[in-house]
Design an enzyme around this catalytic site. Sequence first.
Site: not given
Ligand SMILES: Cc1ncc(COP(=O)(O)O)c(C=O)c1O
Length: 386
Positions: A73, A330
Amino acid sequence: MSMRRIYLDHAATTPTDPRVVDAMLPYFGDIYGNSHSAHSFGQRAEVAVEDARETMARVLHCKPSEIIFTSGGSESDNLALRGAGWTRKRMDGRDHLITSPVEHSAIIRTVEQMAEMMGFSETILPVAADGMIDPEEFAGAITSHTALASLMYANNEVGTINPIPPLAALAHEHGVLFHTDAVQAGGQVSLDVDALGVDMLSLSAHKFYGPKGVGALFVREGIDLVPSQSGGSHEEGRRAGTLNTPGIVGMAKALELAYDEHEARLEHYRMMRDMLIDGVLERVPGAQLTGHRTQRLPSHASFVFEGVESNMLLVHLDLKGIAASSGSACKTGNPEPSGVLLAMGYAPLLALGSLRMTVGMQTTEDDIEYTINALVESVEKVRALV
Ligand SMILES: Cc1ncc(COP(=O)(O)O)c(C=O)c1O
């Protein structure tokens, strides 16, 4: 007797579905070729990668060529913002970016960096008390210089789902590209990119029972991206690097399963989530639900508790075998309230008492009952410490 363990942190990551692991295994074994190699070893890997692309395109209602495979992501978000932002700035001089304060740091930090170091300007929209973006605020922020807007599909901390189709339509009325971070939404709500009207959409496999370290970016045909990771000509020159064949195969399998089993999974998530929300609000004094009451992810329950420091609460829950999370970071023993809750208008002290519990396929009614009882006890104990 071993301690009972209950995992209620599916928004952080999900366990990999054993069917997904089975689908991936051959690509750690016999089929190890590089999908970019022309020989027969490479061809077998390439067939698997292209089959996976087609499977994902069916779920997204797009063309296979509109999917770029990434490492997750964060990379998808970076590629969307940097790739499309740089192209627009170079092609037509548009250099204004719009986003919201409740985005994941992969968006917030990238926009900040583009503004501080690469000559872009930024507008961070306000959000409502439930975390939702108001289309009118969005319309008011668009200027003739706006290149790109990035507004998330569903929030990772409070689960609120944004009205993406009208937001994307507004962007297009003004010639603005629209990206949505659908990392939390993947597997739970429709990813039909035509119905959503988005130009780009980010996904990450580990949020829908796929493997970690692999993701995808949908990019509508005709949109040029400067590769944010340069090198070889992989992914039609849009993202350099040898493709993660097992990961890509696993991600496509996981996404296919999520949408084949959509109804049953969602019914289960909603039942578990609502039991948890109702139980907590009824039995924990001073508990408030955060995020939108109904427009929220089916798996997502999130709260604030008055007079509670949530990092302490997490330790108490962990001692009872329950894995949950909070929005507050934290650092060196000094807890900082969640930026998402502050942007939603919560007072810093209340925002320090946030708790997120996200249910999954394996969550049972027993788990929820046990968790509510544990929470009632733990909140009381943590409050007594102050
Ligand atoms: C809304 C959102 N965007 C992006 C990411 C990042 O994804 P990744 O862990 O695959 O890099 C996350 C991860 O928690 C997320 O919740």
